[in-house]
Design an enzyme around this catalytic site. Structure first.
Site, mmCIF file in Angstrom:
data_model
loop_
_atom_site.group_PDB
_atom_site.id
_atom_site.type_symbol
_atom_site.label_atom_id
_atom_site.label_comp_id
_atom_site.label_asym_id
_atom_site.label_seq_id
_atom_site.Cartn_x
_atom_site.Cartn_y
_atom_site.Cartn_z
ATOM 1 N N HIS A 35 0.817 -1.206 0.000
ATOM 2 C CA HIS A 35 0.000 0.000 0.000
ATOM 3 C C HIS A 35 0.858 1.266 0.000
ATOM 4 C CE1 HIS A 35 -2.919 -3.037 0.973
ATOM 5 N NE2 HIS A 35 -3.894 -2.163 0.797
ATOM 6 N N ASP A 58 -3.644 -3.861 12.224
ATOM 7 C CA ASP A 58 -4.011 -3.365 10.897
ATOM 8 C C ASP A 58 -4.343 -4.579 10.036
ATOM 9 O OD1 ASP A 58 -4.132 -2.345 8.320
ATOM 10 O OD2 ASP A 58 -2.338 -1.108 8.488
ATOM 11 N N LYS A 69 -16.705 -15.992 11.211
ATOM 12 C CA LYS A 69 -16.551 -14.839 12.099
ATOM 13 C C LYS A 69 -16.114 -13.605 11.306
ATOM 14 C CE LYS A 69 -15.319 -17.816 15.997
ATOM 15 N NZ LYS A 69 -14.294 -18.134 17.035
#
Length: 332
Positions: free
Chosen positions: A44, A173, A226
């Site tokens: 990123h 993160d 989940k």
């Protein structure tokens, strides 16, 4: 191959200025991209930069737009990102959330109509540096099947939680998929196998082959059902508070744009026992690190600890780059 942090920042600035960014906005955007690579989030940082240029060229990003306040509810504010640069919009909204937290103890900014914010950890660290807990997340284009499904109906909706801890804050993160698509692309380019199962191939078999998962867009949610449930909840909360698009609605567009994002800051300075609480954080992290490691070569770290080690190494030795992608930037 490694390049210095300053070299990377300056090359990004050069390209952004040629695209029409003002000097100030080019400098901040370039820094946010370089910071991501500096801290080891290469997918990123540099690796994402050419895609950002494509988004600008396609008209998805208005390089001059800033977030505009649309509604205020005390410590909660809504902003319209006006399709501005995602990282600049996110930086501005995180800064505002911190300001609200300093005033109300808790600050929340809900942002609609924005673009990909690149490395979200950047904004969590902004909160931690101001002695705030930071909680923030985004929705995305549908890129992950719900648990039990085959077609992408959910976003992998990354979330960050940042907790102050001196010079080395806790930083979680994560995307709601086992691997972000940036990480899958990185593995596919290198030809390396994923360390754990990451999704399904076209034969509906679980695989560690990143290229096969990129072909099907059937990534596995973290924690299976989940992660699927968490992805849906994060999407609905972001779109509801921001008054913006859900992942389903983003998917109706031809590109990933007009996203909804949430920025929450909680100021520890406002709490009367903040010193004791910070000590509790420190004691808990130290206790966790005393856990006997499975492998002597891999000691136990808390989230964010290795990032700071990587940052120090990359600032001293230079930032590792994918030579092909770096060359693309040099030729822009």
């Amino acid at each position: 191959m490694r390049v210095s942090y300053d070299t990377m920042v300056n090359e990004f600035i050069r390209v952004l200025r040629k695209r029409g960014f003002t000097e100030e906005r080019a400098g901040l955007s370039a820094k946010l991209y370089a910071d991501a690579s500096r801290d080891g989030v290469y997918t990123h940082g540099l690796n994402r930069f050419p895609k950002f240029m494509i988004s600008i060229d396609k008209g998805c990003v208005d390089i001059h737009a800033d977030p505009v306040l649309t509604e205020s509810f005390g410590f909660l504010e809504r902003y319209n990102g006006q399709k501005g640069p995602g990282n600049l919009n996110a930086w501005s909204c995180m800064k505002r959330a911190i300001s609200l937290a300093k005033e109300h103890t808790v600050g929340c900014v809900a942002l609609s109509n924005t673009n990909h914010w690149m490395r979200l950890g950047n904004y969590g660290l902004m909160a931690a540096e101001e002695n705030c807990i930071g909680i923030l997340w985004t929705n995305t284009v549908p890129n992950m099947p719900p648990w039990g499904g085959r077609e992408a109906r959910l976003g992998n909706n990354p979330v960050v939680i940042a907790i102050p801890h001196g010079d080395v804050p806790v930083l979680v993160d994560v995307a709601m998929s086992m691997f972000s698509y940036g990480k899958l692309e990185s593995y596919a380019r290198s030809g390396k196998e994923l360390p754990v199962d990451g999704g399904y191939n076209k034969d509906q078999k679980i695989t560690r082959n990143a290229a096969e998962i990129l072909e099907t867009h059937q990534s596995v949610p973290i924690g299976y059902w989940k992660g699927s449930g968490l992805s849906l909840a994060l999407d609905l909360i972001a779109a509801t508070l921001a008054g913006g698009r859900t992942s389903r609605m983003v998917g109706e567009l031809s590109v990933e744009t007009e996203l909804s994002q949430i920025f929450v800051a909680i100021s520890l300075d406002a709490l009367p026992d903040s010193e004791r609480l910070l000590k509790n954080i420190d004691d808990t992290l130290n206790d966790m690190k005393t856990s006997m490691p499975v492998s002597a070569d891999h000691p136990v770290y808390y989230p964010g600890e290795n990032m700071m080690r990587t940052r120090k190494e990359n600032m001293e030795l230079g930032i590792p780059v994918d030579e092909e992608i770096w060359q693309k930037v040099l030729e822009m």
